[in-house]
Design a protein around this motif. Sequence first.
Motif, PDB file in Angstrom:
ATOM      1  N   UNK A  82     -62.611 -32.451 -57.545  1.00 32.63           N
ATOM      2  CA  UNK A  82     -61.294 -31.985 -57.095  1.00 32.63           C
ATOM      3  C   UNK A  82     -61.465 -30.715 -56.256  1.00 32.63           C
ATOM      4  N   UNK A  83     -62.293 -29.800 -56.775  1.00 30.86           N
ATOM      5  CA  UNK A  83     -62.478 -28.511 -56.078  1.00 30.86           C
ATOM      6  C   UNK A  83     -63.181 -28.686 -54.734  1.00 30.86           C
ATOM      7  N   UNK A  84     -64.213 -29.519 -54.749  1.00 34.58           N
ATOM      8  CA  UNK A  84     -64.979 -29.734 -53.509  1.00 34.58           C
ATOM      9  C   UNK A  84     -64.078 -30.366 -52.433  1.00 34.58           C
ATOM     10  N   UNK A  85     -63.233 -31.293 -52.878  1.00 29.83           N
ATOM     11  CA  UNK A  85     -62.306 -31.949 -51.945  1.00 29.83           C
ATOM     12  C   UNK A  85     -61.374 -30.935 -51.292  1.00 29.83           C
ATOM     13  N   UNK A  86     -60.888 -30.031 -52.125  1.00 26.67           N
ATOM     14  CA  UNK A  86     -59.980 -28.986 -51.617  1.00 26.67           C
ATOM     15  C   UNK A  86     -60.692 -28.131 -50.559  1.00 26.67           C
ATOM     16  N   UNK A  87     -61.941 -27.837 -50.876  1.00 24.01           N
ATOM     17  CA  UNK A  87     -62.755 -27.011 -49.956  1.00 24.01           C
ATOM     18  C   UNK A  87     -62.948 -27.735 -48.607  1.00 24.01           C
ATOM     19  N   UNK A  88     -63.263 -29.037 -48.682  1.00 20.56           N
ATOM     20  CA  UNK A  88     -63.454 -29.828 -47.449  1.00 20.56           C
ATOM     21  C   UNK A  88     -62.159 -29.862 -46.636  1.00 20.56           C
ATOM     22  N   UNK A  89     -61.058 -30.101 -47.317  1.00 23.91           N
ATOM     23  CA  UNK A  89     -59.769 -30.183 -46.618  1.00 23.91           C
ATOM     24  C   UNK A  89     -59.411 -28.856 -45.950  1.00 23.91           C
ATOM     25  N   UNK A  90     -59.730 -27.771 -46.635  1.00 25.63           N
ATOM     26  CA  UNK A  90     -59.406 -26.447 -46.089  1.00 25.63           C
ATOM     27  C   UNK A  90     -60.290 -26.128 -44.886  1.00 25.63           C
ATOM     28  N   UNK A  91     -61.613 -26.252 -45.100  1.00 26.54           N
ATOM     29  CA  UNK A  91     -62.558 -25.795 -44.071  1.00 26.54           C
ATOM     30  C   UNK A  91     -62.633 -26.729 -42.861  1.00 26.54           C
TER      31      UNK A  91
END
Lengths: 353, 80
Positions: free
Chosen positions: B65-74
């Motif tokens: 979940x966290x990694x996905x959020x990071x990908x979407x943000x960056x």
Amino acid sequence: MPIASSLLNKPKLVAKLKKFYEYVNKNDGKVGQKTRGIDLNFNNACNLRCKYCFTNSPKGDHVKEYLDIGAIKRLADEADELGYFEFDLQGGELLLQPNKLFEVLEAIKPERFYMYLTTNGYHLDEKMAKKLADYKVSRVSVSIDSMDEKIHDEIRGRKESWKRAIEGLEHVKNAGMDPYLNITVGHYNANTEHFKQLLDYSKNKKYKTLLNVAVPSGMWQNAEEIICDDKDREYLRKIRKEYKNLVRNIWNPFDKNHEKILGCTTVNRVYVTPIGDVLVCPYVHIKIGNIFEQSLKEIIDHGFSIKYFRNHSDLCLAGEDKEFIKKFMTKSGQTIFKPALAKDIFSKEDFIK
Amino acid sequence: MNNLEIYKSVFVESLQVSSDNFNENLEYNEIPEWDSIGHMSLISNIEEKFNITFETDDIIDFSSFKKGKEILTNKYKIAF
């Protein structure tokens, strides 16, 4: 971190799966002519004597023949090129000859596919499950006929079959692969308490449940009374919504509402026999080519030139479409080793120019 | 709904987990629902909700979940 057999460690698989998903989405949720899977039976020998075996293994049919490793390697390479993303090994019984199985896995290169095995689970112990995961097998499907040990063993023709199969599924889960409990559903057991017990067990264990509809072929040839009727199909639609872990090859797996039909996957998923014949699916014993004589692309193109396989069907042709079954499956006594030839069984009008 | 709420709701809906059982430390393969099919459903629903198309490498990197959020943000400039 995900284990070796995980999707996230298989970039080539992810790319192919994404293409498949995009194709299906653009095609109104239907499979169309998109390549999906190879079902490979490289040897037909088995340790059980199942009453409904579709390969006639209990009769000893061609149990000594093996598909050549070089041919398997070529087949896998061609399948990968054509975008096939699933590779299902089945038998016979695969775990009867583990050395042969691992040789085949090496030839296929499972890192390119959603690689899975369909087994009776008799020899699926903890060590074997771990080794399969190390070889990048993503899923293992084990067939269970009943939660009543005696009934399962009686159908399978060997004591302890149930106990070992049930234990095997747990080993699959613990090794980090996807555990699939396979159930054959027909008019004789749909909507029964007996069937529900299997569904509940799989759900509670957090496995996936693969439903295969009973098909009048192999040992069940001409047994038309086993075919699901409209009422049975209505029941299957109902439980699809109730049990979110249910899978049927004909259902769209990406539909979050659990309603859409992908369509019958004849030719999208071809079946390759130990002598290299390519049949349109494991249950429809109609030959569209041989891997020693044509390329996989030529075989698939030929398959999709037949309207029954090219056009969308909401029904599984082998297990639900009574007209197709009567016309093309039960007349000439086909088996996987004596399939009907597409060019003989279909008329000129059945081919799309 | 803000983007974080949308992102969470896609997880709950795609993986069929109850919102009570959902937590932000969720990782791929941690629950049976987040298997290979679940992963593709999740990816497709995120694409639909945020009107983006993931690159294959990002689908592979999307391991939690966290990694996905990071990908979407960056990478996809989704603000949370």
